[in-house]
Design a protein around this motif. Structure first.
Motif, mmCIF file in Angstrom:
data_model
loop_
_atom_site.group_PDB
_atom_site.id
_atom_site.type_symbol
_atom_site.label_atom_id
_atom_site.label_comp_id
_atom_site.label_asym_id
_atom_site.label_seq_id
_atom_site.Cartn_x
_atom_site.Cartn_y
_atom_site.Cartn_z
ATOM 1 N N ALA A 78 2.360 1.543 -3.465
ATOM 2 C CA ALA A 78 1.326 1.912 -4.432
ATOM 3 C C ALA A 78 0.955 3.383 -4.311
ATOM 4 O O ALA A 78 0.668 4.043 -5.312
ATOM 5 C CB ALA A 78 0.090 1.037 -4.225
ATOM 6 N N THR A 133 -5.959 3.105 -14.823
ATOM 7 C CA THR A 133 -6.805 4.244 -14.451
ATOM 8 C C THR A 133 -6.320 5.508 -15.149
ATOM 9 O O THR A 133 -7.111 6.422 -15.433
ATOM 10 C CB THR A 133 -6.770 4.460 -12.926
ATOM 11 O OG1 THR A 133 -7.180 3.255 -12.271
ATOM 12 C CG2 THR A 133 -7.662 5.613 -12.506
ATOM 13 N N ARG A 136 0.923 6.025 -7.382
ATOM 14 C CA ARG A 136 -0.248 6.831 -7.764
ATOM 15 C C ARG A 136 0.081 8.322 -7.726
ATOM 16 O O ARG A 136 -0.368 9.086 -8.589
ATOM 17 C CB ARG A 136 -1.418 6.519 -6.831
ATOM 18 C CG ARG A 136 -1.949 5.094 -6.976
ATOM 19 C CD ARG A 136 -3.237 4.898 -6.188
ATOM 20 N NE ARG A 136 -3.654 3.507 -6.218
ATOM 21 C CZ ARG A 136 -3.412 2.629 -5.266
ATOM 22 N NH1 ARG A 136 -2.751 3.012 -4.152
ATOM 23 N NH2 ARG A 136 -3.816 1.380 -5.372
ATOM 24 N N SER A 160 0.821 -1.209 0.000
ATOM 25 C CA SER A 160 0.000 0.000 0.000
ATOM 26 C C SER A 160 0.856 1.260 0.000
ATOM 27 O O SER A 160 0.546 2.246 -0.686
ATOM 28 C CB SER A 160 -0.942 0.006 1.203
ATOM 29 O OG SER A 160 -0.217 -0.026 2.411
ATOM 30 N N PHE A 163 4.363 1.583 -11.688
ATOM 31 C CA PHE A 163 3.462 0.514 -11.232
ATOM 32 C C PHE A 163 4.109 -0.852 -11.458
ATOM 33 O O PHE A 163 3.959 -1.767 -10.642
ATOM 34 C CB PHE A 163 2.121 0.607 -11.955
ATOM 35 C CG PHE A 163 1.221 1.695 -11.436
ATOM 36 C CD1 PHE A 163 0.431 1.493 -10.313
ATOM 37 C CD2 PHE A 163 1.169 2.925 -12.062
ATOM 38 C CE1 PHE A 163 -0.393 2.493 -9.825
ATOM 39 C CE2 PHE A 163 0.342 3.941 -11.598
ATOM 40 C CZ PHE A 163 -0.431 3.728 -10.471
ATOM 41 N N ILE A 219 -2.002 -4.361 -8.969
ATOM 42 C CA ILE A 219 -1.393 -3.044 -9.122
ATOM 43 C C ILE A 219 -1.285 -2.629 -10.590
ATOM 44 O O ILE A 219 -1.425 -1.452 -10.926
ATOM 45 C CB ILE A 219 -0.005 -3.006 -8.437
ATOM 46 C CG1 ILE A 219 0.454 -1.551 -8.279
ATOM 47 C CG2 ILE A 219 1.001 -3.826 -9.223
ATOM 48 C CD1 ILE A 219 -0.360 -0.747 -7.325
ATOM 49 N N THR A 273 -3.350 -3.438 -12.945
ATOM 50 C CA THR A 273 -4.693 -3.021 -13.353
ATOM 51 C C THR A 273 -4.958 -1.591 -12.904
ATOM 52 O O THR A 273 -5.566 -0.785 -13.638
ATOM 53 C CB THR A 273 -5.749 -3.960 -12.762
ATOM 54 O OG1 THR A 273 -5.483 -5.305 -13.184
ATOM 55 C CG2 THR A 273 -7.146 -3.560 -13.202
ATOM 56 N N ASP A 274 -4.483 -1.236 -11.722
ATOM 57 C CA ASP A 274 -4.659 0.135 -11.227
ATOM 58 C C ASP A 274 -3.999 1.157 -12.146
ATOM 59 O O ASP A 274 -4.476 2.286 -12.284
ATOM 60 C CB ASP A 274 -4.064 0.267 -9.818
ATOM 61 C CG ASP A 274 -4.859 -0.481 -8.768
ATOM 62 O OD1 ASP A 274 -5.981 -0.926 -9.086
ATOM 63 O OD2 ASP A 274 -4.336 -0.643 -7.642
ATOM 64 N N SER A 275 -2.901 0.769 -12.780
ATOM 65 C CA SER A 275 -2.194 1.722 -13.640
ATOM 66 C C SER A 275 -3.058 2.181 -14.813
ATOM 67 O O SER A 275 -2.909 3.309 -15.310
ATOM 68 C CB SER A 275 -0.898 1.099 -14.173
ATOM 69 O OG SER A 275 -1.165 0.073 -15.116
#
Length: 556
Positions: free
Chosen positions: A206, A280, A210, A203, A259, A274, A276-278
């Motif tokens: 990450a 965004t 972000r 976390s 990421f 993580i 997949t979050d990129s």
């Protein structure tokens, strides 16, 4: 910004009708021709000449359309092959007596050299600009017009359009002394990677990724916005338009590589989502919109990656870390080159990447400008502003490579006239087949620091199409007007409909007179550039005029 005030009644002796009256018999003339510039090469990249109209197949939205206009240029000289009434046929002069050839305005090249100082390292920029300067001074045609702009968080015009390569070369020398901002971003990325490496939890790592991605994403929105702003001003210019975009690249997915660093650092420790979050921050939609806008405006992107042959930063002693990864660096490099390739591919241009010697590639760009085909067709559908895809094939020749813009926007009359007025405002792009002229009168001081200046638009009535309607002859003009002050602030383009009514018995005398329409403009002190677009709604003729006015001193 200066802004047109409400329109006045026409300053003419003839009585006027209302727009509703005219709707009884008026059909607006809108003759549209869409030009698709086509570059044909063999598998080795050599330009292919000698093709004719019948060698091409043009498809719009999956359906073949007739090629009504055909124009071919070989080694900088146009050749014949046009039907009567189409673009002027320009035969080659005898070999022993070469003569200058007039290039139709619809085929003249406007090239913008766009140096993205915000996304470039100074050393890379200065290295490639030497080659760009050589390219501009030795390989462009005398009829080409070149402009130099830089992006330094805002757009800056360093040299307006000119056919004098010496002016561009001098402006390039000035650019080499300007700061490049990509170095600061390198430092930021290095710190983020170190913080990820030192993080004890997924976390925490990450959150660093972000934070970096959001910063990159914010910068990218400004970068794309500046390119859209430039294309918006170019849209109304006639002819071919190209942007030579010089940069160290911009990310398709801001922060994607960091990421990957988190994923590598915490593999098997709950970091599976993580990557997949990129996504965004995926900006591919914004780049598609940018490419579509360029295609709608007949602008091709030629992108130059000033970073040259990219090496993994992990090979550097400065960046040597246990977690340094070829995958992370290759992701960074491909992510920053992806938009350069995409913009070039979708607009019919060319991407220059992965080379430290850009002169040979710039030579191929010059061949694009010197040897090409322009295919024109008239859409049968209404001009409703929709985007249409086009495809061009060389019949029976699968061994050839064909490049062109992937689509166009079928602009409405209002959109085209607005674009033309904006182009005239920014680039003094004038076209005046109606023989109109502008005069400024009755400057009056308003409250505060503002002035009201009346602009009189005068049009020879003999140049307008007049249609009988009962006891009168009718015409209709549409005016588009905008102003720009010395600080670069512009007013929105205002539109006015001007109906004209002349008694039948006075028509012959009126054809020898001017029709005058007066519009008041509200302006701040100082010099202002004013652009007016005129359209004869019945004849379909269009004109664009510009002039300068200084409130209290009249027009220039």
């Amino acid at each position: 910004a200066p802004a047109p005030a409400a329109g006045e009644a026409p300053a003419a002796t003839a009585p006027e009708t209302t727009p509703d009256d005219l709707e009884v018999f008026v059909d607006t003339v809108d003759v549209r021709v869409v030009n698709v510039d086509v570059f044909v090469t063999d598998k080795k990249g050599n330009p292919v000449s000698g093709l004719d109209r019948d060698d091409f197949e043009l498809v719009e939205d999956g359906r073949p359309v007739a090629i009504t206009n055909f124009y071919a240029v070989e080694e900088g000289r146009p050749r014949g092959g046009l039907a009567p009434g189409q673009i002027a046929d320009l035969p080659l002069p005898p070999p022993d007596a070469p003569q200058p050839i007039e290039i139709p305005e619809e085929q003249r090249l406007h090239l913008v050299v766009y140096v993205d100082n915000f996304n470039i390292r100074p050393a890379n920029r200065n290295r490639v600009l030497d080659d760009v300067g050589y390219f501009l001074t030795t390989q462009l045609d005398r009829d080409d017009r070149v402009m130099l702009v830089t992006y330094d968080r805002t757009l800056n015009v360093r040299q307006a359009f000119t056919s004098d390569p010496r002016l561009i070369a001098g402006a390039l020398d000035e650019v080499e002394r300007v700061t490049g901002h990509a170095v600061a971003r390198d430092d930021e990325r290095r710190r983020i990677l170190e913080q990820i490496e030192e993080s004890r939890t997924v976390s925490a790592a990450a959150s660093y990724a972000r934070m970096h991605a959001e910063s990159m994403d914010n910068d990218l929105r400004f970068t794309i916005g500046a390119l859209k702003e430039l294309i918006g001003t170019l849209a109304g210019l006639p002819g071919r338009k190209a942007i030579l975009y010089v940069s160290d690249g911009v990310p398709m997915v801001p922060g994607q590589d960091v990421f990957y660093a988190v994923d590598a650092q915490f593999a098997g420790q709950g970091a599976s989502g993580i990557l997949t979050d990129s996504m965004t921050y995926d900006a591919s939609r914004e780049f598609r919109e940018l490419a579509a806008q360029a295609n709608a405006s007949r602008v091709s992107f030629y992108t130059l990656d000033a970073a040259g042959l990219r090496l993994d930063s992990s090979f550097s002693a400065q960046n040597a870390r246990p977690t340094a990864s070829h995958l992370i660096d290759s992701t960074f490099n491909s992510n920053h080159q992806s938009p350069l390739r995409f913009l070039a591919d979708t607009t019919g241009g060319m991407a220059i990447v992965n080379t430290n010697n850009v002169l040979p590639a710039l030579g191929r760009v010059a061949r694009d400008f010197d040897t090409y085909y322009s295919l024109g067709f008239s859409p049968t559908h209404a001009a409703n502003g929709r985007y249409h895809r086009v495809e061009v094939r060389v019949v029976g020749r699968r061994d050839l490579v064909v490049r062109h813009r992937e689509g166009y926007r079928d602009k409405t009359i209002e959109a085209r006239m607005t674009d033309g007025t904006v182009a005239a405002l920014h680039f003094d792009s004038e076209s005046n087949p109606l023989g109109a002229r502008l005069r400024f009168t009755d400057t009056t001081r308003q409250e505060g620091r503002f002035y009201q200046v009346n602009v009189d638009v005068e049009v020879p009535i003999g140049e307008l199409v007049l249609v009988p309607h009962g006891e009168t002859h009718e015409a209709r003009l549409r005016l588009f007007i905008a102003a720009r002050d010395s600080e670069g602030d512009s007013s929105p383009v205002q539109q006015l409909t001007v109906p004209i009514s002349i008694p039948n018995g006075e028509v012959e005398a009126a054809r020898k007179q001017l029709y005058r329409y007066s519009v008041p403009l509200v302006m701040r002190p100082g010099a202002h550039r004013v652009a007016v677009g005129l359209r004869d709604e019945l004849g379909g003729e269009e004109a664009f005029l510009t002039t300068t006015v200084i409130p209290g001193r009249g027009g220039a």
